[in-house]
Design an enzyme around this catalytic site. Structure first.
Site, PDB file in Angstrom:
ATOM      1  N   HIS A   1     -52.769  46.994   3.513  1.00 38.81           N
ATOM      2  CA  HIS A   1     -52.212  45.829   4.221  1.00 38.81           C
ATOM      3  C   HIS A   1     -50.683  45.904   4.133  1.00 38.81           C
ATOM      4  O   HIS A   1     -50.048  46.593   4.927  1.00 38.81           O
ATOM      5  CB  HIS A   1     -52.802  44.566   3.596  1.00 38.81           C
ATOM      6  CG  HIS A   1     -52.579  43.300   4.366  1.00 38.81           C
ATOM      7  ND1 HIS A   1     -51.935  43.247   5.569  1.00 38.81           N
ATOM      8  CD2 HIS A   1     -52.931  42.008   4.092  1.00 38.81           C
ATOM      9  CE1 HIS A   1     -51.895  41.996   6.002  1.00 38.81           C
ATOM     10  NE2 HIS A   1     -52.491  41.219   5.116  1.00 38.81           N
TER      11      HIS A   1
ATOM     12  N   HIS B   1     -53.933  50.514  14.748  1.00 34.69           N
ATOM     13  CA  HIS B   1     -54.002  49.169  14.164  1.00 34.69           C
ATOM     14  C   HIS B   1     -55.366  48.598  14.524  1.00 34.69           C
ATOM     15  O   HIS B   1     -55.896  48.893  15.594  1.00 34.69           O
ATOM     16  CB  HIS B   1     -52.886  48.305  14.764  1.00 34.69           C
ATOM     17  CG  HIS B   1     -52.695  46.999  14.063  1.00 34.69           C
ATOM     18  ND1 HIS B   1     -53.512  45.916  14.279  1.00 34.69           N
ATOM     19  CD2 HIS B   1     -51.779  46.614  13.143  1.00 34.69           C
ATOM     20  CE1 HIS B   1     -53.103  44.909  13.515  1.00 34.69           C
ATOM     21  NE2 HIS B   1     -52.058  45.308  12.814  1.00 34.69           N
TER      22      HIS B   1
ATOM     23  N   ASP C   1     -45.540  49.102  10.875  1.00 39.18           N
ATOM     24  CA  ASP C   1     -45.160  49.781   9.628  1.00 39.18           C
ATOM     25  C   ASP C   1     -44.419  51.088   9.866  1.00 39.18           C
ATOM     26  O   ASP C   1     -43.815  51.634   8.947  1.00 39.18           O
ATOM     27  CB  ASP C   1     -46.407  50.095   8.795  1.00 39.18           C
ATOM     28  CG  ASP C   1     -47.225  48.857   8.541  1.00 39.18           C
ATOM     29  OD1 ASP C   1     -46.637  47.879   8.090  1.00 39.18           O
ATOM     30  OD2 ASP C   1     -48.442  48.875   8.808  1.00 39.18           O
TER      31      ASP C   1
HETATM   32  C1  MLT Z   1     -50.284  42.166   9.732  1.00 35.68           C
HETATM   33  O1  MLT Z   1     -49.218  41.919  10.300  1.00 35.68           O
HETATM   34  O2  MLT Z   1     -50.863  41.350   9.007  1.00 35.68           O
HETATM   35  C2  MLT Z   1     -50.834  43.536   9.818  1.00 35.68           C
HETATM   36  O3  MLT Z   1     -50.450  44.130  10.994  1.00 35.68           O
HETATM   37  C3  MLT Z   1     -52.297  43.613   9.566  1.00 35.68           C
HETATM   38  C4  MLT Z   1     -53.200  42.920  10.550  1.00 35.68           C
HETATM   39  O4  MLT Z   1     -52.788  42.188  11.422  1.00 35.68           O
HETATM   40  O5  MLT Z   1     -54.416  43.126  10.425  1.00 35.68           O
END
Ligand code: MLT
Length: 428
Positions: free
Chosen positions: A268, A307, A363
């Site tokens: 995460h 993602h 990321d």
């Molecule tokens: C987030 O911003 O929390 C991450 O991209 C992870 C997600 O959205 O699942």
């Protein structure tokens, strides 16, 4: 036959059921009527990792993963990142509307005047071992704030909730910065209320002996943009934890600590650190094709690509890429950015990645920026936790005021043994 319905035939019984479809969903509880006999429990939906299950209705953050769209309260992320400050966006996420000038002024004033920690909390932080991970310190210290503000347990009192929300948003950078100073053995720096939210954070991180810290405006703005981009992302892992823990009516400090614990995981909040590690491993631009080939052969992953919800560009990645260029104009050339740009260019032309819809995510560039600005990798998840606190709190409020919500309690499919004869010790 009503159009907005789903007709299901149970081939075990030949019975047909008509289930309403509302907002593109059928209710799992409507499945319960599908039974083979009176003592049958009824059908359940099986969805490990919630791949296709909506757990709530929400009007905070909208994502269209197929088209690469992200909106907070209906406003495109691109516009918010370009035209707002982080605290302005925090107001929007929490209250549903952009603040007018006087609302923003008093909001900023109130958050700024909640940045101090109780002296006992500072002492609590001093008790950690010299090499404590900043994220472990942050999670524990936020949980410990529950002991400082016991009145926070009255979660159904709206005024009380707002007070805790302001405290958490105000104190998060202070806890984060102190956890960093502790890890490098520097004395803690108290907040400076003359400074903006990101400037004050930088001040608490990096002020040494100068009488007043002066943040570089480009870097402070870059940090503010990164905060905006990370503020909310609907029902991600940590937000689901926040809602789940909050649904038991735990106070917001304990719920935020639980959410931050989820964020600390490498899948995460720690993903951008993995990107840096990958760029280090690649080392030079010339090694990129070989690295990509290795990934295609099933050895390793292209970190920062793909993602769970985006099957297109993560819109945050595009904004971060632009921000990275501005940051590097200040901090100077960074070979990692060149490798990242080239890796992105090559991967985006490769059938293998195109077919799998693997595009750069948030990321991919954030870790490079953080490193260039001077943050150690151990601090990356802490940096994520500061703005995400706003999202957690907005979602927590929404959950508490949603009459359909109850304590979170998933079902299971039991696959173990039943009704076994107890084996006494001497027979085992
Ligand atoms: C987030 O911003 O929390 C991450 O991209 C992870 C997600 O959205 O699942």
């Amino acid at each position: 036959m009503e159009v907005n319905t789903l007709t299901v035939t149970d081939n075990r019984t030949d019975q047909t059921y008509t289930l309403p479809i509302v907002d593109g969903t059928v209710r799992s509880m409507d499945m319960r009527q599908i039974r083979t006999s009176d003592d049958d429990f009824g059908l359940m939906m099986y969805d490990p990792a919630f791949m296709n299950t909506a757990s709530c209705r929400s009007n905070i953050t909208y994502i269209d993963g197929e088209r690469g769209i992200l909106e907070y309260r209906g406003y495109p992320i691109e516009e918010l990142a370009e035209r707002c400050t982080f605290l302005e966006v925090a107001y929007l996420l929490l209250f549903g509307e952009l603040p007018n000038e006087s609302q923003l002024k008093s909001w900023v004033y109130e958050i700024t005047h909640h940045t101090m920690l109780h002296e006992t909390t500072r002492q609590f932080m001093e008790g950690f071992r010299y090499d404590a991970h900043p994220m472990a310190m942050l999670v524990s210290t936020v949980a410990a704030l529950s002991a400082v503000y016991p009145e926070a347990k009255h979660v159904h009192d709206a005024e009380n909730r707002l007070q805790q929300i302001k405290r958490l948003i105000g104190k998060m950078p202070t806890v984060a910065a102190m956890s960093y100073r502790h890890s490098v053995g520097f004395p803690y720096v108290y907040p400076d209320n003359d400074l903006s939210y990101p400037e004050n954070f930088m001040n608490m991180l990096w002020k040494m002996v100068e009488p007043k810290y002066a943040a570089n405006p480009v870097l402070a703005r870059a940090l503010d943009i990164l905060f905006i981009l990370h503020a909310d992302h609907e029902q991600n892992c940590s937000t689901s934890v926040m809602r789940s823990v909050g649904s038991a009516l735990a106070d917001p400090y304990l719920s935020v600590a639980a959410a931050a614990a989820a964020l600390s995981g490498p899948l995460h909040g720690g993903a951008n650190e993995e990107v840096l590690r990958m760029l280090d491993e690649i080392g030079t631009k010339e090694n990129i094709p070989a690295y990509i080939q290795r990934v295609k052969n099933g050895h390793g992953k292209l970190m920062g690509f793909g993602h769970r919800v985006y099957k297109n560009f993560d819109p945050r990645a595009k904004i971060i890429k632009r921000t990275a260029e501005e940051v590097f104009r200040v901090t100077g050339h960074n070979p990692k950015l060149e490798i990242a740009l080239e890796l992105e260019r090559i991967a985006l032309q490769d059938e293998y990645f195109i077919k799998r819809k693997l595009y750069p995510n948030v990321d991919f560039y954030s870790g490079i920026i953080y490193q260039a600005v001077g943050f150690k990798p151990e601090l990356f998840t802490v940096l994520f936790a500061i703005p995400r606190t706003v999202g957690w709190l907005a979602q927590w409020q929404e959950m508490l005021t949603d009459s359909e919500q109850k304590i979170s309690r998933p079902r299971q499919v039991y696959t173990g043994q039943r009704s076994r004869r107890f084996v006494p010790m001497e027979e085992r």
